[in-house]
Design a protein around this motif. Structure first.
Motif, short mmCIF file in Angstrom:
data_model
loop_
_atom_site.label_atom_id
_atom_site.label_comp_id
_atom_site.label_asym_id
_atom_site.label_seq_id
_atom_site.Cartn_x
_atom_site.Cartn_y
_atom_site.Cartn_z
N GLY A 140 0.81 -1.22 0.00
CA GLY A 140 0.00 0.00 0.00
C GLY A 140 0.84 1.26 0.00
O GLY A 140 0.51 2.25 -0.66
N GLU A 143 2.07 1.84 -3.52
CA GLU A 143 1.00 2.41 -4.35
C GLU A 143 0.87 3.91 -4.12
O GLU A 143 0.77 4.70 -5.06
N SER A 144 0.89 4.29 -2.85
CA SER A 144 0.77 5.71 -2.52
C SER A 144 1.98 6.50 -2.99
O SER A 144 1.85 7.63 -3.47
N SER A 236 -15.67 4.32 1.33
CA SER A 236 -14.39 4.83 0.83
C SER A 236 -14.55 5.44 -0.56
O SER A 236 -13.94 6.46 -0.88
N PHE A 273 -1.12 11.79 -1.06
CA PHE A 273 -0.59 10.45 -1.26
C PHE A 273 0.59 10.17 -0.33
O PHE A 273 0.82 9.01 0.04
N SER A 276 -1.09 9.10 2.53
CA SER A 276 -1.58 7.74 2.30
C SER A 276 -0.49 6.71 2.55
O SER A 276 -0.72 5.66 3.17
N SER A 280 -0.61 3.75 5.38
CA SER A 280 -0.38 2.32 5.15
C SER A 280 0.75 1.80 6.04
O SER A 280 0.67 0.71 6.60
N THR A 304 -10.90 10.34 8.33
CA THR A 304 -11.27 10.67 6.95
C THR A 304 -12.46 11.61 6.91
O THR A 304 -12.46 12.63 6.20
N PHE A 334 -6.14 11.21 3.52
CA PHE A 334 -5.61 10.03 2.86
C PHE A 334 -4.87 9.13 3.84
O PHE A 334 -4.82 7.91 3.65
N SER A 338 -6.20 5.40 3.93
CA SER A 338 -5.26 4.34 3.58
C SER A 338 -5.06 3.37 4.73
O SER A 338 -5.02 2.14 4.52
N GLY A 341 -8.13 1.28 4.95
CA GLY A 341 -8.23 0.37 3.81
C GLY A 341 -7.28 -0.81 3.93
O GLY A 341 -7.65 -1.95 3.61
N MET A 342 -6.06 -0.57 4.42
CA MET A 342 -5.10 -1.66 4.57
C MET A 342 -5.58 -2.68 5.58
O MET A 342 -5.50 -3.90 5.38
#
Length: 426
Positions: A140, A143-144, A236, A273, A276, A280, A304, A334, A338, A341-342
């Motif tokens: 993750g 990706e960010s 999300s 990001f 983010s 992560s 968030t 973010f 993130s 989400g992880m």
């Protein structure tokens, strides 16, 4: 292959998968509005992207579970190349709609195979009790990082391209993104060996994909844990749609021109990001401090929602204050999104077996795209009628309500759905 080498390959593929999207992100909305599309038409194009992604999420997820992760990732890279080249040359709403369709196909194909490859490979090497958090967190973060670097490059490149040349300044970042997607295609084919997989005929594949999709849907629908995680993914999507649709225009108004607006958005998005990547990276720590993955994810969702509320509260600020508050909100938002989400991804992968891993992951992505697609239409219309602050306020409320999904979240192995979720896989 060792666990360490599998992690390195997963990190490289994660970075290259999102780099092309970061490159085009800073200019995407401004490229469309600069070529005559209204904000409502931009919302229509992004909704077309979401609709195609939603329609293909489960079939492509099932395809990855049946024919393997590498082939599906390679197809995704090819469609990304086509989509970004098409974006660079589009001049009408219909051409941008075709671009949205191609991007939707690429997004659906890329939804989950890399992560599923890593989890399957790690399970092969270390067993089903292998700790997934560190690897998923690093993936993750990569990706960010790709989105951060990509959006910065995509935002500053137009300033370096002389206007009036053969290629319009705002069209250059998508073309660079197409080159990056071509590199991803080569890497996937040469450096991503498929985990042990049974060879199947075309007829067997065509028969097995629908069965795999149906099994994944039953798994997600019957499991209380997975049902809630799918709804959290939809929330999300609401958050992402709210900021990605409305922030570029807001910053362009502050900056004065589309080119400067794309640069301003690139800086703000890059800060987001970076947040983010941090979210992560600290996700495993947050889970430990909060007392579990569910509580850590809930904390990220609250963060968030508060950040989107901050965007709404400061929507009337001009000048440096407007840029500063947008940047701060992006970093915090973010990071929370993130991290949550992880941890949701970790809970999802622990709840499934390899046979339907990518199908269930695609169900989560489908939920995210459904939330984003509906939000793009609603927020675009609401912003046109009542302003961006009203749209951001609604998004903040919806995301905040979604934190209730993590209250008394069923724990895998501690509720009646656990045997059905775990199945008979290894």
């Amino acid at each position: 292959m060792t666990g360490r080498s599998a992690l390195r390959r997963y990190m490289v593929v994660s970075f290259l998968t999102w780099l092309p999207l970061g490159l085009m992100m800073a200019v995407m909305v401004l490229l469309m509005t600069g070529r005559g599309l209204s904000l409502a038409q931009v919302g229509l194009v992004t909704t077309a992207f979401s609709a195609v992604t939603i329609g293909l999420e489960l079939p492509t997820g099932g395809l990855a579970d049946v024919v393997g992760r590498r082939m599906v990732l390679a197809l995704s890279a090819g469609f990304t190349v086509a989509a970004l080249v098409m974006m660079a040359v589009s001049t009408t709403v219909w051409m941008f709609l075709v671009t949205g369709v191609l991007k939707g196909v690429a997004r659906a194909l890329s939804s989950g195979p890399a992560t599923s490859w890593y989890v399957d490979t790690l399970h092969d090497l270390e067993g089903r009790d292998a700790d997934l958090k560190p690897g998923l967190a690093r993936g993750g973060a990569m990706e960010s990082a790709a989105l951060c670097l990509g959006v910065l490059a995509g935002g500053f490149v137009p300033l370096l391209v002389p206007p009036g040349g053969p290629i319009p300044p705002l069209a250059v970042p998508p073309l660079v993104g197409a080159v990056a997607a071509s590199v991803l295609l080569v890497v996937v084919v040469l450096a991503l060996p498929e985990p042990s997989h049974v060879s199947r005929s075309l007829g067997a594949v065509l028969r097995e994909v629908p069965r795999t999709v149906a099994g994944g849907l039953r798994m997600a629908a019957r499991g209380a844990l997975l049902r809630r995680l799918m709804l959290a993914a939809a929330a999300s999507g609401v958050a992402l749609a709210a900021v990605e649709l409305l922030t570029p225009g807001r910053l362009a108004d502050l900056a004065g021109t589309d080119e400067l607006g794309s640069t301003a958005y690139a800086v703000v998005a890059a800060l987001g990001f970076a947040g983010s990547a941090a979210g992560s990276a600290i996700g495993p720590w947050a889970a430990r401090v909060a007392g579990g993955s569910a509580r850590g994810a809930a904390a990220g969702v609250v963060l968030t929602a508060l950040s989107i509320g901050g965007l709404a509260a400061t929507a009337g600020l001009d000048g440096v204050a407007g840029f500063a508050t947008a940047g701060l909100a992006y970093v915090v938002m973010f990071a929370g999104l993130s991290g949550a989400g992880m941890l949701c991804l970790e809970m999802t992968h622990k709840a499934v077996t390899a046979a339907q891993r990518n199908t269930v992951a695609s169900t989560g992505s489908l939920s995210l795209q459904a939330g984003a697609g509906l939000s793009n239409l609603a927020f675009g219309a609401l912003a046109t009628q009542a302003g961006t602050a009203a749209a951001w306020s609604l998004a903040a409320v919806l995301v905040l309500v979604s934190v209730l999904l993590f209250v008394r979240l069923p724990a895998l192995g501690a509720h009646e759905d656990a045997p059905a979720l775990l199945g008979t896989g290894r």
